[in-house]
Write an enzyme that holds these catalytic residues in place. Sequence first.
Site, PDB file in Angstrom:
ATOM      1  N   GLN A  94       0.241 -20.252  15.585  1.00  0.00           N
ATOM      2  CA  GLN A  94      -0.157 -20.328  14.176  1.00  0.00           C
ATOM      3  C   GLN A  94      -0.142 -18.962  13.492  1.00  0.00           C
ATOM      4  OE1 GLN A  94      -3.725 -23.335  13.904  1.00  0.00           O
ATOM      5  NE2 GLN A  94      -3.563 -22.608  16.004  1.00  0.00           N
ATOM      6  N   ASP A 109      -7.470 -17.666   8.986  1.00  0.00           N
ATOM      7  CA  ASP A 109      -8.623 -18.568   8.942  1.00  0.00           C
ATOM      8  C   ASP A 109      -9.103 -18.883   7.528  1.00  0.00           C
ATOM      9  OD1 ASP A 109      -8.631 -18.581  11.718  1.00  0.00           O
ATOM     10  OD2 ASP A 109     -10.053 -16.931  11.865  1.00  0.00           O
ATOM     11  N   VAL A 129       0.834  -1.204   0.000  1.00  0.00           N
ATOM     12  CA  VAL A 129       0.000   0.000   0.000  1.00  0.00           C
ATOM     13  C   VAL A 129       0.868   1.253   0.000  1.00  0.00           C
ATOM     14  CG1 VAL A 129      -1.634   1.368   1.366  1.00  0.00           C
ATOM     15  CG2 VAL A 129      -1.981  -1.099   1.116  1.00  0.00           C
ATOM     16  N   ARG A 133     -11.993 -20.918  13.537  1.00  0.00           N
ATOM     17  CA  ARG A 133     -13.332 -20.519  13.969  1.00  0.00           C
ATOM     18  C   ARG A 133     -14.405 -21.335  13.243  1.00  0.00           C
ATOM     19  NH1 ARG A 133     -14.511 -14.448  13.880  1.00  0.00           N
ATOM     20  NH2 ARG A 133     -13.832 -14.640  11.705  1.00  0.00           N
ATOM     21  N   THR A 172      -6.081 -12.749   7.320  1.00  0.00           N
ATOM     22  CA  THR A 172      -6.472 -13.645   8.405  1.00  0.00           C
ATOM     23  C   THR A 172      -5.991 -15.049   8.082  1.00  0.00           C
ATOM     24  OG1 THR A 172      -8.341 -14.745   9.509  1.00  0.00           O
ATOM     25  CG2 THR A 172      -8.758 -13.858   7.323  1.00  0.00           C
ATOM     26  N   ARG A 178      -8.420  -5.514  18.944  1.00  0.00           N
ATOM     27  CA  ARG A 178      -9.860  -5.695  18.785  1.00  0.00           C
ATOM     28  C   ARG A 178     -10.545  -4.541  19.527  1.00  0.00           C
ATOM     29  NH1 ARG A 178     -10.459 -10.401  16.255  1.00  0.00           N
ATOM     30  NH2 ARG A 178      -8.972 -12.085  16.637  1.00  0.00           N
ATOM     31  N   PHE A 179     -11.498  -3.923  18.873  1.00  0.00           N
ATOM     32  CA  PHE A 179     -12.125  -2.720  19.420  1.00  0.00           C
ATOM     33  C   PHE A 179     -13.617  -2.741  19.085  1.00  0.00           C
ATOM     34  CE2 PHE A 179     -12.618   2.111  19.148  1.00  0.00           C
ATOM     35  CZ  PHE A 179     -12.627   2.280  20.529  1.00  0.00           C
TER      36      PHE A 179
END
Length: 320
Positions: A252, A128, A24, A172, A126, A73-74
């Site tokens: 991980q 996941d 970016v 998850r 992520t 996390r918010f």
Amino acid sequence: MIKKIGVLTSGGDAPGMNAAIRGVVRTALSEGLEVFGVYDGYLGLYEGRIEKLDRSSVSDVINKGGTFLGSARFPEFKQVEVREKAIENLKKHGIDALVVIGGDGSYMGAKKLTEMGYPCIGLPGTIDNDIAGTDYTVGYLSALNTVIDAIDRLRDTSSSHQRISIVEIMGRHCGDLTLMSAIAGGCEYIITPETGLDKDKLISNIQDGIAKGKKHAIIALTELMMDANELARDIEAATGRETRATVLGHIQRGGRPTAFDRVLASRMGNYAVHLLLEGHGGRCVGIVKEQLVHHDIIDAIENMKRPVRNDLYKVAEELF
């Protein structure tokens, strides 16, 4: 016309996030834009921890795991007044648009900001691999290598002690990481949200293996499905074979990104900037059949459950 953009990482970190930030920043600077880094995700955006970045800011980061911008996390970002404060901080720096690197929660924040007049592009970061509209998320294949390394090591010791090992793997609600790890790691059994668990059948299969001379077994289990230690106790009680659970946890997420993730993250970061320059907002980038694509971020959020890889589950069934 966009002259200044911001970039942030949000949610759980993933290998390759630094490469995405670099993509970016370097692209934006090459296009004559100013770039600002937001530290610790939406929390930092709310608190105004925003700093200007240059080419040297992203030197020697492409090979590093984690995210040098930090992440947090918010959940309070769901509140309108919190987002209004964040927008106020963006305006202080004259930032016109934002690239958000993260998972589903991060995408939701990007969607909300876009609706409030700040165009955002979501970039899937992520381990996941649970984001719709992309074959791979940044960090997924790096995490896969980490899991495989752990499974290989567990197989060595499980074989030595004639032990059954349960490996709990992140993901998850998505079993992609577990599925691919099980195939590549040669696991004997797999339990994911897509397969579910028939405990009686699992124990019966293990007993059949023992009767045929099988000395050990590795069971790949997606996190949050059940208590891995409780399952281990049930298997040991039913089979008489020592059974242990290993929760890989946050290991991980760490480590150097693979070459694939570095290239993927760089391409996606570059693409995200060009989408903003073309006037797009409220979009998310992805890669499908090796081609970069972009979708409405709402589609990615509402269709967060990726299609089940029935082809790979069939392969796994025949190999196990």
